[in-house]
Design a protein around this motif. Structure first.
Motif, PDB file in Angstrom:
ATOM      1  N   UNK A  67       7.967  11.869  -4.539  1.00 16.43           N
ATOM      2  CA  UNK A  67       9.343  11.600  -4.119  1.00 16.43           C
ATOM      3  C   UNK A  67       9.364  10.462  -3.107  1.00 16.43           C
ATOM      4  N   UNK A  68      10.448   9.678  -3.128  1.00 13.60           N
ATOM      5  CA  UNK A  68      10.633   8.657  -2.103  1.00 13.60           C
ATOM      6  C   UNK A  68      11.245   9.358  -0.901  1.00 13.60           C
ATOM      7  N   UNK A  69      10.577   9.250   0.257  1.00 13.99           N
ATOM      8  CA  UNK A  69      11.033   9.950   1.453  1.00 13.99           C
ATOM      9  C   UNK A  69      10.842   9.063   2.670  1.00 13.99           C
ATOM     10  N   UNK A  70      11.905   8.718   3.339  1.00 11.86           N
ATOM     11  CA  UNK A  70      11.929   7.897   4.549  1.00 11.86           C
ATOM     12  C   UNK A  70      11.121   6.609   4.432  1.00 11.86           C
ATOM     13  N   UNK A  71       9.829   6.673   4.712  1.00 11.10           N
ATOM     14  CA  UNK A  71       8.969   5.486   4.800  1.00 11.10           C
ATOM     15  C   UNK A  71       8.319   5.080   3.484  1.00 11.10           C
ATOM     16  N   UNK A  72       8.267   5.975   2.514  1.00  5.65           N
ATOM     17  CA  UNK A  72       7.587   5.651   1.255  1.00  5.65           C
ATOM     18  C   UNK A  72       7.428   6.880   0.379  1.00  5.65           C
ATOM     19  N   UNK A  73       6.475   6.793  -0.553  1.00  2.30           N
ATOM     20  CA  UNK A  73       6.242   7.882  -1.501  1.00  2.30           C
ATOM     21  C   UNK A  73       5.466   9.010  -0.850  1.00  2.30           C
ATOM     22  N   UNK A  74       5.837  10.239  -1.168  1.00  2.00           N
ATOM     23  CA  UNK A  74       5.095  11.429  -0.740  1.00  2.00           C
ATOM     24  C   UNK A  74       4.927  12.331  -1.953  1.00  2.00           C
ATOM     25  N   UNK A  75       3.863  13.110  -1.951  1.00  2.00           N
ATOM     26  CA  UNK A  75       3.604  14.059  -3.025  1.00  2.00           C
ATOM     27  C   UNK A  75       4.039  15.435  -2.542  1.00  2.00           C
ATOM     28  N   UNK A  76       4.728  16.165  -3.393  1.00  2.00           N
ATOM     29  CA  UNK A  76       5.141  17.520  -3.056  1.00  2.00           C
ATOM     30  C   UNK A  76       6.506  17.568  -2.398  1.00  2.00           C
ATOM     31  N   UNK A  77       6.750  18.652  -1.671  1.00  2.00           N
ATOM     32  CA  UNK A  77       8.041  18.893  -1.028  1.00  2.00           C
ATOM     33  C   UNK A  77       8.033  18.312   0.383  1.00  2.00           C
ATOM     34  N   UNK A  78       8.724  17.202   0.620  1.00  2.00           N
ATOM     35  CA  UNK A  78       8.690  16.580   1.948  1.00  2.00           C
ATOM     36  C   UNK A  78       9.391  17.397   3.023  1.00  2.00           C
ATOM     37  N   UNK A  79      10.180  18.396   2.639  1.00  2.00           N
ATOM     38  CA  UNK A  79      10.861  19.211   3.642  1.00  2.00           C
ATOM     39  C   UNK A  79       9.996  20.370   4.132  1.00  2.00           C
ATOM     40  N   UNK A  80       8.809  20.545   3.549  1.00  2.00           N
ATOM     41  CA  UNK A  80       7.901  21.621   3.959  1.00  2.00           C
ATOM     42  C   UNK A  80       7.153  21.227   5.238  1.00  2.00           C
ATOM     43  N   UNK A  81       6.948  22.192   6.086  1.00  2.00           N
ATOM     44  CA  UNK A  81       6.255  21.979   7.374  1.00  2.00           C
ATOM     45  C   UNK A  81       4.825  21.474   7.183  1.00  2.00           C
ATOM     46  N   UNK A  87       0.826  -1.217   0.000  1.00  2.00           N
ATOM     47  CA  UNK A  87       0.000   0.000   0.000  1.00  2.00           C
ATOM     48  C   UNK A  87       0.853   1.258   0.000  1.00  2.00           C
ATOM     49  N   UNK A  88       0.391   2.254  -0.753  1.00  2.00           N
ATOM     50  CA  UNK A  88       1.106   3.514  -0.872  1.00  2.00           C
ATOM     51  C   UNK A  88       2.104   3.529  -2.013  1.00  2.00           C
ATOM     52  N   UNK A  89       2.127   2.462  -2.815  1.00  2.00           N
ATOM     53  CA  UNK A  89       3.047   2.385  -3.951  1.00  2.00           C
ATOM     54  C   UNK A  89       2.263   2.415  -5.248  1.00  2.00           C
ATOM     55  N   UNK A  90       2.864   2.984  -6.280  1.00  2.00           N
ATOM     56  CA  UNK A  90       2.271   2.995  -7.609  1.00  2.00           C
ATOM     57  C   UNK A  90       2.850   1.852  -8.419  1.00  2.00           C
ATOM     58  N   UNK A  91       2.070   1.334  -9.352  1.00  2.99           N
ATOM     59  CA  UNK A  91       2.592   0.377 -10.310  1.00  2.99           C
ATOM     60  C   UNK A  91       1.812   0.495 -11.599  1.00  2.99           C
ATOM     61  N   UNK A  92       2.426   0.063 -12.685  1.00  7.81           N
ATOM     62  CA  UNK A  92       1.811   0.149 -14.009  1.00  7.81           C
ATOM     63  C   UNK A  92       1.490  -1.241 -14.516  1.00  7.81           C
ATOM     64  N   UNK A  93       0.385  -1.327 -15.213  1.00  9.79           N
ATOM     65  CA  UNK A  93      -0.052  -2.565 -15.835  1.00  9.79           C
ATOM     66  C   UNK A  93      -0.500  -2.206 -17.238  1.00  9.79           C
ATOM     67  N   UNK A  94       0.249  -2.654 -18.232  1.00  8.83           N
ATOM     68  CA  UNK A  94       0.023  -2.267 -19.627  1.00  8.83           C
ATOM     69  C   UNK A  94       0.143  -0.749 -19.729  1.00  8.83           C
ATOM     70  N   UNK A  95      -0.940  -0.062 -20.064  1.00  6.45           N
ATOM     71  CA  UNK A  95      -0.895   1.396 -20.189  1.00  6.45           C
ATOM     72  C   UNK A  95      -1.556   2.092 -19.000  1.00  6.45           C
ATOM     73  N   UNK A  96      -2.060   1.314 -18.045  1.00  5.04           N
ATOM     74  CA  UNK A  96      -2.754   1.881 -16.889  1.00  5.04           C
ATOM     75  C   UNK A  96      -1.811   2.007 -15.699  1.00  5.04           C
TER      76      UNK A  96
END
Length: 113
Positions: A71-85, A25-34
């Motif tokens: 971005x990959x950050x510590x525990x998994x994927x995050x959206x945006x800037x992980x260094x922002x408060x 959970x929390x990971x992306x994957x591709x299957x064919x074009x989806x």
């Protein structure tokens, strides 16, 4: 290993395939074009010779393209800037201030303590 892919929420079957290492959970994957985001992972076991063994895995997924600012950050994927408060440190939500992004446009952007 047999992997069953189902739509998150409705549990409508999308596909069945063989996969050696199914995503968590929390990971992306591709299957064919989806492209999919894994929301939940369920294991199915069978009893054989007095021992349980993993028979298959069900992935509950949401159809979603991986954002460009993921971005990959510590525990998994995050959206945006992980260094922002204000970043939610989540693959689902960027932040409470500007959820649609991008982080570069946000006037509230500041470094985390």
């Amino acid at each position: 290993m047999l992997i069953e892919i189902r739509q998150f929420g409705s549990e409508q079957p999308i596909d069945r395939l063989e996969m050696e290492d199914p995503p968590h959970p929390g990971r992306w994957f591709s299957l064919d074009t989806r492209s999919f985001l894994v929301m939940q992972r369920r294991h199915r076991y069978r009893l054989r010779s007095g021992r349980y063994e993993l028979r298959s895995v069900v992935l509950l997924v949401k159809t979603q393209k991986q954002p460009e600012d993921a971005h990959w950050f510590r525990h998994g994927w995050v959206i945006g800037d992980p260094s922002c408060r204000f970043n939610a440190l989540s693959p689902l939500l960027r932040c409470a201030v500007l959820p649609e992004g991008p982080c570069e446009r946000c006037v509230h952007r500041e470094a985390a303590p």
